[in-house]
Design an enzyme around this catalytic site. Structure first.
Site, mmCIF file in Angstrom:
data_model
loop_
_atom_site.group_PDB
_atom_site.id
_atom_site.type_symbol
_atom_site.label_atom_id
_atom_site.label_comp_id
_atom_site.label_asym_id
_atom_site.label_seq_id
_atom_site.Cartn_x
_atom_site.Cartn_y
_atom_site.Cartn_z
ATOM 1 N N HIS A 29 -14.845 -0.836 5.493
ATOM 2 C CA HIS A 29 -15.000 -1.364 4.139
ATOM 3 C C HIS A 29 -14.773 -0.276 3.097
ATOM 4 C CE1 HIS A 29 -16.115 -5.477 4.796
ATOM 5 N NE2 HIS A 29 -17.161 -5.184 5.547
ATOM 6 N N CYS B 151 -10.429 -1.624 1.416
ATOM 7 C CA CYS B 151 -10.256 -2.230 0.098
ATOM 8 C C CYS B 151 -10.359 -1.173 -1.002
ATOM 9 C CB CYS B 151 -11.310 -3.315 -0.126
ATOM 10 S SG CYS B 151 -11.231 -4.669 1.063
#
Length: 323
Positions: A109, A165
């Protein structure tokens, strides 16, 4: 094409390219966040595929040359906690010499936090998210630049892949390129700015006090980012440039997300990790710009994310990609 061996001529700003024929070290991090919200499927598989690839380029699976942090390991020292990641980052750059080749890969992440030193065009710092982020917090791009980039000597290479991301400026490298190898300025997405201002306007119009406060805050942040764009570029160039040969491929632009997907015959994977492995395995001898183009072509039409390439000093990206 230029030969892939021998020392490269130093660019005019004092930065020096590595011939990547010295010592090779790698740090590979994959986090699936087992049992947590937002669990991913492909990150540990990404590490396995990247490891297999770089072993064909002279990187050895030896504890003194390769460290792997994944959250499926039982030994706590190889869990991708914040402390272990920071320690491993220091290990990667420790003792680096000119013409060494260091390789960093992160699949997991990514997030964003408010920028407090005005070096971000979009007003936010980019982060990576350790497995213990709830208690230990994220790792911010400023900190990663300080460890992985600023400590490298002139002429040492760091090749970094961020499959996460909001990762375009995850290392805060100031010089960004298109698929022709031409430099381009990092800009705050006008499309994203328009969306943010529209959402802020709707919230302000809604009448709910909490929504109105949130809308006003978003509008202020967006307008501030647009006003700060040129200043942020200048600060980044002055404070994040390096004479070391640092290059980063990131999974997407800062306002985009990176896909956790499944590729037939390949399994669960991050889209950017797959694009890199596929391009290097099948593309033959390529320039940096050709590699970027092939990675983008691999994802074109399937994912919205757009892979980014950046360096620590102005570099000719139409030279052969070696690592």
């Amino acid at each position: 094409r230029s030969p892939t061996t021998g020392p490269q001529a130093p660019p005019s700003n004092g930065g020096l390219l590595s011939n990547c024929q010295g010592n090779k070290k790698a740090l590979l991090i994959g986090i699936n966040y087992f049992g947590q919200g937002g669990e991913l499927r492909g990150c540990i598989n990404d590490v396995k595929n990247i490891k297999s690839l770089i072993q064909t380029r002279g990187f050895y699976d030896d504890p003194s040359r390769m460290v792997i942090l994944t959250d499926d390991q039982r030994d706590p020292q190889y869990q991708p906690t914040r402390d272990n990641i920071i320690q491993a980052m220091h290990w990667l750059v420790d003792g680096a010499q000119p013409n060494d080749s260091l390789f960093f890969h992160y699949s997991g992440h990514g997030s964003q936090k408010t920028d407090h030193d005005s070096d971000e065009v979009d007003g936010t710092d980019e982060t990576i998210v350790p497995v213990d982020y709830k208690s230990a917090g994220d790792i911010v791009d400023d900190e990663m630049n300080a460890i992985l980039v600023q400590q490298l000597p002139r002429g040492a290479r760091l090749t970094a892949i961020f499959d996460s991301c909001h990762s375009a400026t995850a290392l805060d490298l100031p010089f960004i390129y298109d698929t022709y190898g031409q430099p381009k300025q990092q800009k705050y997405s006008k499309k994203q700015a328009g969306t943010n201002l529209l959402e802020a306007g709707l919230a302000l119009k809604g009448g709910n006090p909490l929504a109105m406060f949130s809308g006003a805050k978003k509008a202020y942040g967006t307008l501030s980012a647009l006003a700060n764009e040129g200043n942020a570029q200048e600060i980044t160039a002055q404070t994040r440039s390096t004479q070391a040969d640092a290059i980063m491929f990131s999974g997407c632009k800062d306002y985009q997300t990176s896909a956790d997907t499944n590729v037939s015959g390949y399994g669960a994977t991050g889209a950017a990790s797959f694009a890199f492995v596929n391009a290097v395995r099948t593309g033959g001898q390529m320039t940096f710009a050709e590699l970027l183009a092939m990675m983008r072509d691999t994802l074109y039409g399937k994912y919205e994310q757009k892979i980014q390439m950046s360096t620590g000093f102005p570099t000719d990206m139409n030279i052969p990609f070696v690592f």
